[in-house]
Design a protein around this motif. Structure first.
Motif, PDB file in Angstrom:
ATOM      1  N   UNK A 145     -78.885  28.525  11.318  1.00  0.00           N
ATOM      2  CA  UNK A 145     -79.792  29.661  11.152  1.00  0.00           C
ATOM      3  C   UNK A 145     -79.588  30.525  12.393  1.00  0.00           C
ATOM      4  N   UNK A 146     -78.823  31.585  12.234  1.00  0.00           N
ATOM      5  CA  UNK A 146     -78.409  32.384  13.390  1.00  0.00           C
ATOM      6  C   UNK A 146     -79.311  33.562  13.672  1.00  0.00           C
ATOM      7  N   UNK A 147     -80.028  34.031  12.652  1.00  0.00           N
ATOM      8  CA  UNK A 147     -80.896  35.199  12.836  1.00  0.00           C
ATOM      9  C   UNK A 147     -82.255  34.911  12.240  1.00  0.00           C
ATOM     10  N   UNK A 148     -83.297  35.355  12.930  1.00  0.00           N
ATOM     11  CA  UNK A 148     -84.668  35.201  12.449  1.00  0.00           C
ATOM     12  C   UNK A 148     -85.492  36.331  13.037  1.00  0.00           C
ATOM     13  N   UNK A 153     -89.530  38.223  12.803  1.00  0.00           N
ATOM     14  CA  UNK A 153     -90.895  38.332  12.286  1.00  0.00           C
ATOM     15  C   UNK A 153     -91.185  39.821  12.117  1.00  0.00           C
ATOM     16  N   UNK A 178     -81.586  33.962   8.233  1.00  0.00           N
ATOM     17  CA  UNK A 178     -80.304  33.766   7.556  1.00  0.00           C
ATOM     18  C   UNK A 178     -79.955  32.285   7.542  1.00  0.00           C
TER      19      UNK A 178
END
Lengths: 409, 409
Positions: free
Chosen positions: B261-264, B266, B281
């Motif tokens: 999970x490379x992008x997060x 809020x 992602x």
């Protein structure tokens, strides 16, 4: 028991909502803006009609005064604010100001005198949407913020509070920090508790303690396609485990412990790169200082254990804290006696949001009255209140203030 | 077994590294830049010295050719790229090009002819750092990307590939998509596996399948101080549980299943607001298409179960996928036989990163040779290689290519 004029209160709320009305039913009156000026002018007109004296202090806090029988005594003050969020609602702050005005109008109607003078305060820049910090006016009044710092706070365009006040002619000569006998603030709850419990009035016993932590988790950025899982030091997988553990921590401190992770960012994030560094915030709340201290200790211990087990670096700094603010027992007692005598359903509640009353509580006896807001929604154009609740909260305010100020018929 | 000239190869690698050298020991030769031109000119000079013919195609892919005994046969091609990341290393791509050149130089040294012609390809814009997509030149060559689309790709300043090629005079008349007998690419691993296993050479059996998912978790934004924990719909707490479950999913598909999970992000995040919406992602990898399909199904099922239990909305869309790319059994066999005959330690490995060879494999028999890179580090100025590994990989390339092209003494 005395009651206020529910229709007049509601009409005034609706009249004020039209100042800076937004397309979706809210209000936009940023602090010290043209809309804020129009809102205050409307309020000042009502005050003059009610025979109240109007004075301001050096940060533009406005006080509408009804003389007491013994007018040299310290005043009992009601109030809140008329500024709003950019897409704000019709009741946040406005309710407390207009409920205060309605109390004075109702006393006028009945020709009731009080021993102490009564005032309604309109605090400057409570929202913090245009100028930070929030609650700037009450902070300057109580000395929590130096006057110079308050006047030098600047908006996004570089305009200072001092410049905006001078342009409006709002700087008055009423001394900051003058003695108040007591302060009562009526406000919408801005949360779902009262509605969820089907309760009409919240007797606010104080403000929560808050601790804000900044957490940085350090791993090793690497290629998502070439790095076997056992060789990874994935900062996001670590952060996800920490956040899960923080959620469980809140359960151990139920029902009063609150834990929120509101911000999280992966440094140099890319879809096919293992997260090398994750920063996130923690917001801890509890109404008891000793309990929030234990929450922080447990939070730190669990973060450290997870980081150590995963071979991740960890920094957890205290960003800010605000101690618990218990309200004055006598003032809270007046609110509780009033709501009981009126026969409204009620419960004790802790204020979760910041309010001018939190500042005032550190310099004079203070209490608050909460009314439910629909769906717990606030800071939102759809913010709404049931008219009966608006009236009930003001009834409570009236009787609590009368008890404190001394009724003289 | 024949071997290349290790010192000459290393000297050429170090000479090329000086073109666009960075302060911290890396190289910066963005595709079609002045530095890229200088790098290619250096290479072209070496090729002329080695008696090689030079031709380009319509996207600037450069081919240095050594005639075969039967020169009308399709060529056996080696190669990679000379462009780099903005803060790139000295070996990514460069190694494959210069190992190919060193193979031809070594054949010259010994007067060895091959039945088929041999070529060294320099593919345009492999990195994708200046123009997207990455591997643009080999995509245009193999037809994975239309020529017009490749020429119209633009950099951040609006300059197109076509404009940059014309300015450099790099558009040649060698046909795109002409038939190649086989393609061999030597490359640094760009991961830690070979080093971790203390292995000299990786026999690459193919490229991984990749699936990229976009996940949106919908909760309810609310005030961190006024919303009791049981009434929250915290999208981040939900996402954290999902990410933990994805980490466990990778373990169930060990050792070849990779989950990142490379992008997060809020939405409208604030320190004291409960997360109302979280987007993240997922990058899934496995070298078998049927297994990655199962991984995606399990991932979707666990996301849905967590969202349903928490009362959160969920959208999970497939952003992109790339099927597994098994390399040609005969070409891989030549690599394996070469490394065995040379007596170098070796293992089979799957390519986790994208390479020009992944495109080539879809149009001609293809194989790759990996050598370890220090610490698994790549796309980094500190990227490094042990000289003995550089020589060993080129030795393998030499013998594999000879076997394919047919040695004639």
């Amino acid at each position: 028991m005395l009651k206020i004029d529910a229709e007049r209160l509601w009409a005034s709320l609706m009249d004020m909502a039209r100042v800076g009305a937004t397309a979706r039913g809210g209000s936009r009156r940023l602090a010290l803006s043209e809309e804020d000026r129009h809102g205050r002018e409307l309020f000042e007109g009502w005050c003059r009609d009610a025979g109240l004296g109007l004075r301001r202090d050096a940060v533009g806090n406005l006080f509408a005064r009804r003389a007491g029988e013994d007018d040299g005594l310290d005043p009992v003050v009601m109030g809140s604010h008329l500024d709003t969020q950019p897409e704000g609602g019709r009741f946040d702050g406005v309710y407390g100001v207009l409920a205060g005005l309605e109390v004075l109008r109702s006393l006028n109607d009945r020709g009731i005198c009080t021993r102490r003078p009564l005032e309604v305060a309109v605090w400057t820049n409570e929202e913090g949407a245009r100028f930070t910090p929030a609650m700037l006016g009450s902070a300057a009044f109580t000395g929590a913020m130096a006057l110079d710092a308050a006047l030098n706070a600047r908006d996004a365009e570089g305009i200072s509070v001092g410049e905006a006040l001078r342009a409006l002619g709002w700087q008055g000569d009423l001394p900051l920090g003058r003695r108040l006998d007591a302060y009562f603030e009526a406000h919408i709850e801005q949360g779902p508790i009262l509605e969820d419990n089907a309760v009409d009035v919240g007797v606010v016993t104080g403000g929560q303690a808050i601790r804000w932590l900044d957490v940085r988790v350090g791993g090793q950025a690497a290629h998502a396609g070439t790095t076997p899982m056992p060789l990874r030091h994935d900062a996001l997988f670590g952060a996800a485990e920490m956040i899960q553990a923080l959620e469980a921590l809140a359960q151990r401190f139920a029902p009063h412990g609150l834990v929120t992770v509101g911000q999280l960012a992966i440094a140099k994030s890319s879809r096919n790169t293992i997260a090398g560094q994750v920063d996130f915030t923690i917001d801890l709340r509890h109404h008891q200082d000793e309990v929030i201290g234990a929450m922080e200790q447990e939070a730190r211990a669990l973060l450290e254990a997870i980081a150590a087990r995963r071979g991740l670096a960890l920094e957890a700094g205290l960003h800010w804290l605000s101690p618990a603010t218990p309200f004055d027992a006598d003032c809270v007692g007046h609110v509780r006696e009033a709501v009981r005598a009126l026969g409204y359903s009620h419960q004790d509640i802790v204020s979760g949001a910041g309010h001018d009353a939190i500042h005032l509580a550190r310099s004079c006896p203070t209490a608050m009255v909460f009314i439910p807001c629909v769906g717990g929604l606030s800071h939102n154009e759809a913010e709404d209140v049931i008219p009966a609740h608006a009236a009930q909260g003001a009834d409570v305010l009236l009787n609590a203030v009368l008890a404190r100020a001394g009724r003289i018929d």
